[in-house]
Design an enzyme around this catalytic site. Structure first.
Site, PDB file in Angstrom:
ATOM      1  N   SER A  99      33.264  12.657  26.187  1.00 28.85           N
ATOM      2  CA  SER A  99      32.303  12.770  24.945  1.00 28.85           C
ATOM      3  C   SER A  99      32.684  11.162  24.296  1.00 28.85           C
ATOM      4  O   SER A  99      33.401  10.883  24.805  1.00 28.85           O
ATOM      5  CB  SER A  99      33.380  14.063  24.456  1.00 28.85           C
ATOM      6  OG  SER A  99      34.962  13.605  24.131  1.00 28.85           O
ATOM      7  N   LYS A 100      31.430  11.126  23.234  1.00 35.87           N
ATOM      8  CA  LYS A 100      31.705  10.108  22.275  1.00 35.87           C
ATOM      9  C   LYS A 100      33.192  10.549  21.551  1.00 35.87           C
ATOM     10  O   LYS A 100      33.539   8.651  21.428  1.00 35.87           O
ATOM     11  CB  LYS A 100      30.872  10.026  21.321  1.00 35.87           C
ATOM     12  CG  LYS A 100      29.274  10.091  21.899  1.00 35.87           C
ATOM     13  CD  LYS A 100      28.919   9.255  21.103  1.00 35.87           C
ATOM     14  CE  LYS A 100      27.733  10.473  20.526  1.00 35.87           C
ATOM     15  NZ  LYS A 100      26.738  10.898  19.064  1.00 35.87           N
TER      16      LYS A 100
END
Ligand code: GLU
Length: 486
Positions: free
Chosen positions: A254-255
């Protein structure tokens, strides 16, 4: 899987920096389209207006272009099914909603968000096995519903999921896949915008998409989509649900947790697009060690859905670094110098290089190419070559590392290099003769002070080549300057 020309698409929402998963999907979309002589489409899914981030759409185009994964049809380049942006297609969806309502497959729901929140809370409290919307609005006219509590004037439209809704579908990668029973999904929001579920089906159909490649997080939505295809009397496309990329600790990438989840990160950090593309190819296929390094054309040639991993591939940046080094070494020195210069000016590492700086870079690239991993490391490694002699700073640890006889070594070096040819080989020979043999020192001890004088550091690119690039005058100047401090 037939090999009829595939129409594939990637359908990102411009809600922030593009995710690496978008490129991962695009790679497989494009490869399958190329393999079958089809077309790859980019559609922008921007119906959730509240989540839009300015600039994000442009970043999607730019980063796919950078990776060599540009679509054949898109909002940017157009195409026979334009517009390719959902916010420009709003009139398209409404008639299908009406059609579904008329056929009894969908219904208006006037429940207020407060009522829905209470309903959810109550279901949670009672730990009910069937949760979701309780169908209070089914079969009611607006007037009938208005007489009951929790009414709002702005209805949504929901799918009426039948009891015998098909929950299994055939996935191109995974074979038969079972998904949980869906809730009565909202397909038209109160603001008149379609939800993703309706828009994706309508657009994929109208754009002739016959192979839907997307992340496995959409598996649970597929039964709803299949129902919509059936209700609207359309042929269902093939679905290929790609595995989610995972961090080395196996968590979903995930970012928030991993900077490498941002597609721009690769460019910002000096990866070559060809290395990133190759890396994504490897992530898709398990254990294809033999073909670790391969061009996109070779990837297309050998493309097969059967080889796609269903277990989330680990996003191992070490592997990517290795690939990047490999692709850096494939470049000619001139090409590499160009890439470094472009990278440096795009990222602000170099505001406005002078012709002299570019010339130094060109001559210095061969001495760093062998070990370079990232474009961003090139200029910092070479900074001493760009510095004016008077401005060269000697790092504290480098100064502290000078041995007792450093002054003698530097005097001998100055004497050795005062005349004669000044190429790397001649420099090395002269220094060896004067210092290693002349003073009877080990090469490591002998050349250490010279390195510190020339580069200001304990570790530098190859010393003699660096001196050749600097030239005699600068080299002597630097040797003398350090000598004077001792
Ligand atoms: N707009 C969806 C997303 O952002 C696309 C999902 C799909 O490919 O169907 O992931």
């Amino acid at each position: 899987m037939t090999n009829a020309p595939a129409r594939t698409r990637v359908a990102p929402s411009p809600t922030g920096d593009p995710h690496v998963g978008t490129a991962f999907m695009a790679l497989f979309d494009l490869a399958w389209a190329r393999k079958t002589g089809g077309r790859f489409v980019l559609r922008i899914e921007d119906t959730d207006q509240a989540r839009l981030v300015p600039g994000s759409e442009q970043q999607i185009y730019d980063s796919l272009r950078w990776l060599g994964l540009s679509p054949d049809e898109s909002p940017e380049v157009g195409g026979p099914y334009a517009p390719y942006k959902q916010s420009e297609r709003l009139d398209t969806y409404r008639p299908f909603v009406d059609q579904l309502v008329e056929a009894g497959h969908a219904y208006y729901c006037w429940c207020s968000s407060e009522r829905l929140a209470e309903l959810r809370e109550e279901q949670n409290r009672q730990k009910l096995s069937t949760t979701g919307y309780d169908r209070l609005c089914v079969g009611k006219t607006r007037e009938e519903r208005a007489a009951l509590p929790g009414f709002t004037d702005r209805p949504v439209v929901r799918m009426l999921i039948p009891d015998d809704a098909p929950l299994e579908f055939t996935d191109i990668i995974r074979g038969t896949v079972k998904a949980p029973r869906p809730d009565d999904q909202v397909i038209l929001k109160a603001d008149g915008f379609p939800t993703y579920h309706l828009a994706v089906v309508v657009d994929d159909h109208l754009m002739g998409i016959n192979t839907v490649v997307r992340g496995e997080e959409w598996i649970s939505s597929t039964p709803k989509h299949v129902l919509l295809y059936q209700w609207l009397g359309w042929e269902t496309p093939g679905f290929a649900h790609m595995p989610l990329l995972r961090n080395t600790d196996k968590s979903k990438i995930s970012k928030r947790k991993n900077p490498a989840a941002r597609l721009m990160w690769f460019k910002e950090n000096g990866y070559l697009p060809e290395a990133v593309r190759n890396f994504l190819q490897l992530l898709g296929y398990a254990g294809d060690e033999e073909n670790e390094v391969s061009t996109f054309e070779e990837f297309v040639e050998r493309f097969s859905w059967d080889k796609v991993n269903t277990v989330g591939p680990i996003f191992d940046v070490k592997k990517l670094d290795w690939l990047n080094g490999h692709y850096l070494r494939l470049l000619s020195a001139d090409e590499l110098a160009d890439r470094i210069a472009t990278f440096a000016s795009e990222t602000g590492q170099w505001a406005d290089p002078t012709p002299r700086q570019l010339e130094i870079l060109r001559s210095a690239v061969p001495i760093i190419q062998e070990r370079l991993v990232l474009l961003k490391d090139a200029l910092p490694q070479l900074d001493f070559l760009f510095a004016d002699d008077a401005d060269l700073t000697v790092a504290d640890d480098a100064f502290a590392s000078l041995p007792d006889g450093a002054a003698e070594v530097l005097d001998a070096a100055v004497a050795a290099l005062a005349e004669g040819p000044f190429d790397a080989e001649a420099i090395q020979a002269a220094l060896r003769e004067q210092i290693v043999e002349g003073l009877g020192l080990k090469p490591r001890v002998a050349f250490g002070p010279v390195r510190v004088a020339i580069s200001g550091r304990k570790v530098s690119p190859p010393l003699f080549e660096s001196m050749e690039i600097l030239g005699r005058e600068s080299s002597l100047e630097r040797l003398r300057a350090l000598r004077a401090r001792l």
